[in-house]
Structures are given as structure tokens and as C-alpha cells.
Design a protein around this motif. Structure first.
Motif, PDB file in Angstrom:
ATOM      1  N   LEU A   1       1.061  -1.027   0.018  1.00 23.03           N
ATOM      2  CA  LEU A   1      -0.131  -0.147  -0.107  1.00 23.03           C
ATOM      3  C   LEU A   1       0.862   1.213   0.122  1.00 23.03           C
ATOM      4  O   LEU A   1       1.693   1.277   0.742  1.00 23.03           O
ATOM      5  CB  LEU A   1      -0.926   0.032   1.349  1.00 23.03           C
ATOM      6  CG  LEU A   1      -1.831  -1.174   1.464  1.00 23.03           C
ATOM      7  CD1 LEU A   1      -2.868  -1.045   2.453  1.00 23.03           C
ATOM      8  CD2 LEU A   1      -2.672  -1.151   0.128  1.00 23.03           C
ATOM      9  N   ARG A   2       0.587   1.910  -1.089  1.00 24.48           N
ATOM     10  CA  ARG A   2       1.665   3.049  -1.050  1.00 24.48           C
ATOM     11  C   ARG A   2       1.988   4.169   0.124  1.00 24.48           C
ATOM     12  O   ARG A   2       0.949   4.054   0.833  1.00 24.48           O
ATOM     13  CB  ARG A   2       1.471   4.184  -2.225  1.00 24.48           C
ATOM     14  CG  ARG A   2       0.260   5.064  -1.936  1.00 24.48           C
ATOM     15  CD  ARG A   2       0.134   5.976  -3.257  1.00 24.48           C
ATOM     16  NE  ARG A   2      -1.397   6.522  -3.095  1.00 24.48           N
ATOM     17  CZ  ARG A   2      -1.900   7.235  -4.013  1.00 24.48           C
ATOM     18  NH1 ARG A   2      -1.012   7.521  -5.296  1.00 24.48           N
ATOM     19  NH2 ARG A   2      -2.970   7.916  -3.822  1.00 24.48           N
ATOM     20  N   THR A   3       2.990   4.145   0.734  1.00 24.08           N
ATOM     21  CA  THR A   3       3.417   5.178   1.911  1.00 24.08           C
ATOM     22  C   THR A   3       3.701   6.597   1.529  1.00 24.08           C
ATOM     23  O   THR A   3       3.548   7.144   2.490  1.00 24.08           O
ATOM     24  CB  THR A   3       4.825   4.432   2.471  1.00 24.08           C
ATOM     25  OG1 THR A   3       5.838   5.016   1.479  1.00 24.08           O
ATOM     26  CG2 THR A   3       4.681   3.029   2.766  1.00 24.08           C
ATOM     27  N   GLN A   4       3.448   6.825   0.413  1.00 26.08           N
ATOM     28  CA  GLN A   4       3.755   8.178   0.030  1.00 26.08           C
ATOM     29  C   GLN A   4       3.113   8.416  -1.409  1.00 26.08           C
ATOM     30  O   GLN A   4       2.653   7.318  -2.193  1.00 26.08           O
ATOM     31  CB  GLN A   4       4.964   8.612  -0.068  1.00 26.08           C
ATOM     32  CG  GLN A   4       6.057   7.715  -0.894  1.00 26.08           C
ATOM     33  CD  GLN A   4       7.613   7.910  -0.530  1.00 26.08           C
ATOM     34  OE1 GLN A   4       8.026   9.011   0.043  1.00 26.08           O
ATOM     35  NE2 GLN A   4       8.339   7.027  -0.968  1.00 26.08           N
ATOM     36  N   THR A   5       2.812   9.532  -1.938  1.00 32.11           N
ATOM     37  CA  THR A   5       2.546   9.980  -3.174  1.00 32.11           C
ATOM     38  C   THR A   5       3.525  10.063  -4.301  1.00 32.11           C
ATOM     39  O   THR A   5       3.120   9.979  -5.288  1.00 32.11           O
ATOM     40  CB  THR A   5       1.552  11.180  -3.199  1.00 32.11           C
ATOM     41  OG1 THR A   5       2.109  12.106  -2.667  1.00 32.11           O
ATOM     42  CG2 THR A   5      -0.065  11.052  -2.434  1.00 32.11           C
ATOM     43  N   SER A   6       4.620   9.809  -3.688  1.00 34.38           N
ATOM     44  CA  SER A   6       5.975  10.349  -4.469  1.00 34.38           C
ATOM     45  C   SER A   6       6.030   9.128  -5.597  1.00 34.38           C
ATOM     46  O   SER A   6       6.494   9.376  -6.705  1.00 34.38           O
ATOM     47  CB  SER A   6       7.042  10.185  -3.591  1.00 34.38           C
ATOM     48  OG  SER A   6       7.065  11.345  -2.640  1.00 34.38           O
ATOM     49  N   PRO A   7       5.541   7.780  -5.637  1.00 32.45           N
ATOM     50  CA  PRO A   7       5.614   6.959  -6.662  1.00 32.45           C
ATOM     51  C   PRO A   7       4.984   7.803  -7.875  1.00 32.45           C
ATOM     52  O   PRO A   7       5.439   7.264  -9.177  1.00 32.45           O
ATOM     53  CB  PRO A   7       4.981   5.686  -6.083  1.00 32.45           C
ATOM     54  CG  PRO A   7       4.357   6.116  -4.918  1.00 32.45           C
ATOM     55  CD  PRO A   7       4.875   7.268  -4.249  1.00 32.45           C
ATOM     56  N   CYS A   8       4.209   8.549  -7.749  1.00 33.05           N
ATOM     57  CA  CYS A   8       3.571   9.129  -8.958  1.00 33.05           C
ATOM     58  C   CYS A   8       4.651   9.852  -9.834  1.00 33.05           C
ATOM     59  O   CYS A   8       4.423  10.136 -11.069  1.00 33.05           O
ATOM     60  CB  CYS A   8       2.252  10.160  -8.616  1.00 33.05           C
ATOM     61  SG  CYS A   8       0.772   9.363  -8.370  1.00 33.05           S
ATOM     62  N   GLN A   9       5.539  10.481  -9.110  1.00 30.80           N
ATOM     63  CA  GLN A   9       6.451  11.126  -9.772  1.00 30.80           C
ATOM     64  C   GLN A   9       7.034  10.104 -10.790  1.00 30.80           C
ATOM     65  O   GLN A   9       7.261  10.661 -12.194  1.00 30.80           O
ATOM     66  CB  GLN A   9       7.599  11.526  -8.713  1.00 30.80           C
ATOM     67  CG  GLN A   9       7.409  12.803  -7.915  1.00 30.80           C
ATOM     68  CD  GLN A   9       8.472  13.100  -6.977  1.00 30.80           C
ATOM     69  OE1 GLN A   9       9.687  13.132  -7.474  1.00 30.80           O
ATOM     70  NE2 GLN A   9       8.430  13.695  -5.971  1.00 30.80           N
ATOM     71  N   ALA A  10       7.635   9.017 -10.439  1.00 33.61           N
ATOM     72  CA  ALA A  10       8.094   8.158 -11.039  1.00 33.61           C
ATOM     73  C   ALA A  10       7.255   7.728 -12.187  1.00 33.61           C
ATOM     74  O   ALA A  10       7.736   7.665 -13.542  1.00 33.61           O
ATOM     75  CB  ALA A  10       8.467   6.893 -10.267  1.00 33.61           C
ATOM     76  N   ARG A  11       5.976   7.585 -12.060  1.00 34.50           N
ATOM     77  CA  ARG A  11       5.129   7.187 -13.056  1.00 34.50           C
ATOM     78  C   ARG A  11       4.983   8.052 -14.183  1.00 34.50           C
ATOM     79  O   ARG A  11       4.746   7.821 -15.306  1.00 34.50           O
ATOM     80  CB  ARG A  11       3.764   6.740 -12.544  1.00 34.50           C
ATOM     81  CG  ARG A  11       3.634   5.434 -11.520  1.00 34.50           C
ATOM     82  CD  ARG A  11       2.466   5.090 -11.141  1.00 34.50           C
ATOM     83  NE  ARG A  11       2.287   3.758 -10.769  1.00 34.50           N
ATOM     84  CZ  ARG A  11       1.978   2.603 -11.366  1.00 34.50           C
ATOM     85  NH1 ARG A  11       1.871   2.866 -12.551  1.00 34.50           N
ATOM     86  NH2 ARG A  11       2.065   1.461 -10.827  1.00 34.50           N
ATOM     87  N   VAL A  12       4.885   9.455 -13.663  1.00 35.48           N
ATOM     88  CA  VAL A  12       4.777  10.583 -14.707  1.00 35.48           C
ATOM     89  C   VAL A  12       5.883  10.621 -15.485  1.00 35.48           C
ATOM     90  O   VAL A  12       5.850  10.703 -16.823  1.00 35.48           O
ATOM     91  CB  VAL A  12       4.218  11.848 -13.976  1.00 35.48           C
ATOM     92  CG1 VAL A  12       4.130  12.663 -14.924  1.00 35.48           C
ATOM     93  CG2 VAL A  12       2.767  11.617 -13.261  1.00 35.48           C
ATOM     94  N   MET A  13       6.904  10.651 -14.806  1.00 30.54           N
ATOM     95  CA  MET A  13       8.433  10.801 -15.435  1.00 30.54           C
ATOM     96  C   MET A  13       8.480   9.995 -16.579  1.00 30.54           C
ATOM     97  O   MET A  13       8.975  10.158 -17.677  1.00 30.54           O
ATOM     98  CB  MET A  13       9.659  11.077 -14.650  1.00 30.54           C
ATOM     99  CG  MET A  13       9.576  12.201 -13.913  1.00 30.54           C
ATOM    100  SD  MET A  13      11.008  12.529 -12.970  1.00 30.54           S
ATOM    101  CE  MET A  13      10.590  11.754 -11.487  1.00 30.54           C
ATOM    102  N   GLU A  14       8.242   8.595 -16.395  1.00 31.44           N
ATOM    103  CA  GLU A  14       8.398   7.572 -17.120  1.00 31.44           C
ATOM    104  C   GLU A  14       7.618   7.506 -18.324  1.00 31.44           C
ATOM    105  O   GLU A  14       8.217   7.066 -19.425  1.00 31.44           O
ATOM    106  CB  GLU A  14       8.091   6.011 -16.434  1.00 31.44           C
ATOM    107  CG  GLU A  14       8.938   5.288 -15.901  1.00 31.44           C
ATOM    108  CD  GLU A  14       8.580   3.843 -15.304  1.00 31.44           C
ATOM    109  OE1 GLU A  14       9.115   3.169 -14.860  1.00 31.44           O
ATOM    110  OE2 GLU A  14       7.484   3.785 -15.562  1.00 31.44           O
ATOM    111  N   LYS A  15       6.588   8.121 -18.177  1.00 34.81           N
ATOM    112  CA  LYS A  15       6.057   8.410 -19.767  1.00 34.81           C
ATOM    113  C   LYS A  15       6.343   9.245 -20.560  1.00 34.81           C
ATOM    114  O   LYS A  15       6.199   8.994 -21.979  1.00 34.81           O
ATOM    115  CB  LYS A  15       4.553   9.021 -19.309  1.00 34.81           C
ATOM    116  CG  LYS A  15       3.583   8.000 -18.549  1.00 34.81           C
ATOM    117  CD  LYS A  15       1.964   8.379 -18.696  1.00 34.81           C
ATOM    118  CE  LYS A  15       0.991   7.462 -18.249  1.00 34.81           C
ATOM    119  NZ  LYS A  15       0.130   8.200 -17.227  1.00 34.81           N
ATOM    120  N   GLY A  16       7.545  10.160 -20.086  1.00 34.67           N
ATOM    121  CA  GLY A  16       8.334  10.714 -21.047  1.00 34.67           C
ATOM    122  C   GLY A  16       7.732  11.956 -21.739  1.00 34.67           C
ATOM    123  O   GLY A  16       8.377  12.354 -22.391  1.00 34.67           O
TER     124      GLY A  16
END
Ligand code: DAH
Length: 343
Positions: free
Chosen positions: A171-186
Motif C-alpha cells: 500500500l503506497r506509503t507516499q504519493t511520490s511514486p506518482c513522480q516516477a510514473r509520470v516521468m516514465e511516460k516521457g
């Protein structure tokens, strides 16, 4: 002949007059009308005897019957009008409205203080050209930790008291993973905020809950510097807490930003003098932030030589508690209507 007719008519008129006077309803009136004036009615019967009357007497006879019909019709109309008036009066008396009675309270739903705070925050960032993005609450360890520069043996991983679903999913411990998801989209440049629920296996108390909300922010573009971060977050603080709000950045450490900082705002209660609200400090910590770490860029497929960025993370409950001067976070989750109604 005329005399007999006359007395028959007289009789009909009297009978009709009496029945009409006694008629208590519109139905009774109708019955009388049918009985006297209808096709088989008494007056019609009289008219049928026209054939027995001498031709020279017929006009006078006709006149007599007509007069009688008119007299009855007029009376019928009068009585009907009278009855209708009475019925209306009765109805109005029954339906009378007591304007002194207390009104019925209409319960309308209203927004939770968290929602009000979130909408305010979104309004501020949308106004600065940010997009609102959402990410999954059930997240891969890879996004929640690895891609944010928090490897398996990193102490920060233990600090976050993670709920594991299995070895790879949390269960995500922070909303920071969204950073990685958005950046990965390029898709660059990026200017986004991502609000959402996060989870940590914390005991419930006045400042902790196993489930709370964060708002992540991320900007990626060419020539982004720490000055952009400061300018943006100062502007945000002023919009949220008032134009005279001061901000202070203290060096801090987050694995996914370098350099990292925490931002404090001058206490909006005592304006920096120190009070119970800011525990005598004059300052209140409201968010974590920093420049996106080059490792994070690399892991998400962005060239750190070409692009720079800043990120920040805000606790939504913390903002709601501060803004509405609530001193116990539990109030936000108990859904006590008496509390919620005050917003
Ligand atoms: N994710 C951090 C936390 O939960 C908050 C945070 C700090 C987010 C700094 C950021 C950041 O994006 O740059 O404590």
C-alpha cells in the motif's frame, strides 16, 4: 288546459325549488337537474303534452314551459354557485397554513474539511498551470521505493512502516511514486500535482493515522533551479495562508531529492512571535521538497544533463488541521456530523 298546465308547472316549480333548497352537494344538484330538466324529466314530460294543446294555445303554452325551465335553471345556477363557494371555503379552512410553526430543517450534505483544503490547494496549483494526476493506492515496491532512490537496504524503507501485500506490492506509503510514473511516460515538460491516500502502519493518535492523504508536486523542464522551487512554494504559502506569510527553507534529507529541504511558514496565528499554536517557535513546518535526484531521473528515463526538476510533498490533513485550527487529527476521520457541520 291552460289551468291544468299551470298547476302542473306550479307543482314542478315548487318541488324543484324545495329540492334545490335542500340539496347539500353538487351530486344532489345534478340529480335534481336530471329529474326535472332531463330528457325524461318532469318538465320535458309537460312539453311532450304540447300535441294535446290546441294550435292557437301552443305559443302561450311553450312560453309557460320555457319560463318555468329558465326559472329552475337560474335557481340551479344560484344554488350551485353557493355550494361551490361553501366547498371552497371548507377546503381553504382545512388547508390553512400556520406560518408560526417552526420550519422543517433541510439537511444538505457538505464538504469534509479535507476536501475543502484539497480543493483550495488544487485551485492554487491549477492557477499556476499544473495538471492534477492520480496514481494507484496499491503500488509496486519498485515505484514506491526503488525508482525513488530508496533501495532494499535503505533505512528510509524501514522508517515508513510499510503495509506489504506481498514481496513486490505495497500500500503506497507516499504519493511520490506518482513522480516516477509520470516521468516514465516521457512527456516533457511536466508540471503536475498528485493528491491521494497513503498508508503507514502507525498507531492512531492526535497526529498519526494508518491512512492519510498527501499531495505530491513535480516540475520537470530545462533550466529549472532551486529558485523556481522557492518562488513556487512561497507563492503557494502566501495564497494558502495569506499574503503576509513568510517562508523558511531548512536543509533536510529525502532520498529522491538533492538538495532537499523542509519548508516552514511563519505562524499565521502569532505572525512569528511564538504561541501555543506553533509551540513557541513562530514557525510551522508544512512540506518536504527538493531538486529531483539525478538517479531518479536516470531510473525514469530522463537525461539529468538536459533536464532538471523540483518536487514537493504536502500532508493534506496537516494543512486542514492548521487552516481550521483543529488540534486532533482523529476528528477528521470520525465523521461526527456535529463536527463536520461546523465547516
Ligand atoms: N514523500 C515524502 C514523505 O512522505 C514527502 C516528500 C518530500 C515528497 C520531499 C517530495 C519531496 O516530493 O520532494 O515524507
Amino acid at each position: 288546459m291552460t289551468n291544468e298546465i299551470n298547476s302542473r308547472l306550479q307543482d314542478i316549480l315548487e318541488d324543484a325549488g324545495q329540492s334545490l333548497n335542500n340539496a347539500g352537494s353538487l351530486e344532489a344538484l345534478n340529480e335534481i337537474r336530471v329529474r326535472v330538466l332531463g330528457k325524461k324529466g318532469r318538465l320535458t314530460e309537460v312539453l311532450k303534452s304540447m300535441k294535446d294543446v290546441a294550435p292557437e294555445e301552443r305559443p302561450a303554452f311553450g312560453q309557460l314551459v320555457n319560463d318555468a325551465r329558465k326559472a329552475i335553471e337560474t335557481r340551479l345556477d344560484e344554488i350551485r354557485a353557493e355550494l361551490e363557494r361553501k366547498l371552497l371555503e371548507e377546503k381553504l379552512a382545512q388547508e390553512v397554513i400556520d406560518v408560526t410553526l417552526p420550519g422543517k430543517k433541510i439537511n444538505t450534505g457538505h464538504k469534509h474539511p479535507n476536501t475543502i483544503a484539497l480543493e483550495e490547494l488544487e485551485r492554487i496549483f491549477i492557477g499556476m498551470g499544473y495538471e492534477v494526476v492520480s496514481g494507484p493506492e496499491i503500488e509496486y515496491d519498485l515505484y514506491n521505493f526503488e525508482k525513488l532512490n530508496i533501495p532494499a537496504d535503505h533505512p528510509a524503507k524501514d522508517e515508513q512502516d510499510t503495509f506489504y501485500i506481498n514481496k513486490e506490492i505495497v500500500l503506497r506509503t507516499q504519493t511520490s511514486p506518482c513522480q516516477a510514473r509520470v516521468m516514465e511516460k516521457g512527456k516533457l515538460p511536466i508540471r503536475m500535482i498528485s493528491p491521494g491516500r497513503v498508508f503507514r502502519s502507525d498507531e492512531v493518535d492526535a497526529t498519526h493515522s494508518p491512512s492519510f492523504h498527501q499531495i505530491e508536486g513535480l516540475v520537470v523542464d530545462k533550466h529549472i533551479t532551486f529558485a523556481d522551487l522557492k518562488g513556487t512554494l512561497e507563492e503557494f504559502a502566501k495564497e494558502l495562508f495569506g499574503e503576509d506569510t513568510k517562508t523558511k527553507f531548512r536543509p533536510h534529507h529525502f532520498p529522491f531529492t538533492e538538495p532537499s529541504a523542509e519548508m516552514d511558514v511563519s505562524c499565521f496565528k502569532c505572525h512569528g512571535k511564538g504561541c501555543r499554536f506553533c509551540k513557541g517557535e513562530g514557525w510551522i513546518e508544512i512540506l518536504g521538497c527538493g531538486m529531483v535526484h539525478p538517479h531518479v531521473f536516470e531510473m525514469c528515463g530522463i537525461d539529468p544533463e538536459e533536464y532538471q526538476g523540483f518536487a514537493f510533498g504536502v500532508g493534506l490533513e496537516r494543512i486542514a488541521l492548521l487552516k481550521y485550527e483543529i488540534d486532533d487529527m482523529r476528528l477528521l476521520y470520525e465523521n461526527d456530523i456535529r463536527f463536520l457541520e461546523t465547516f
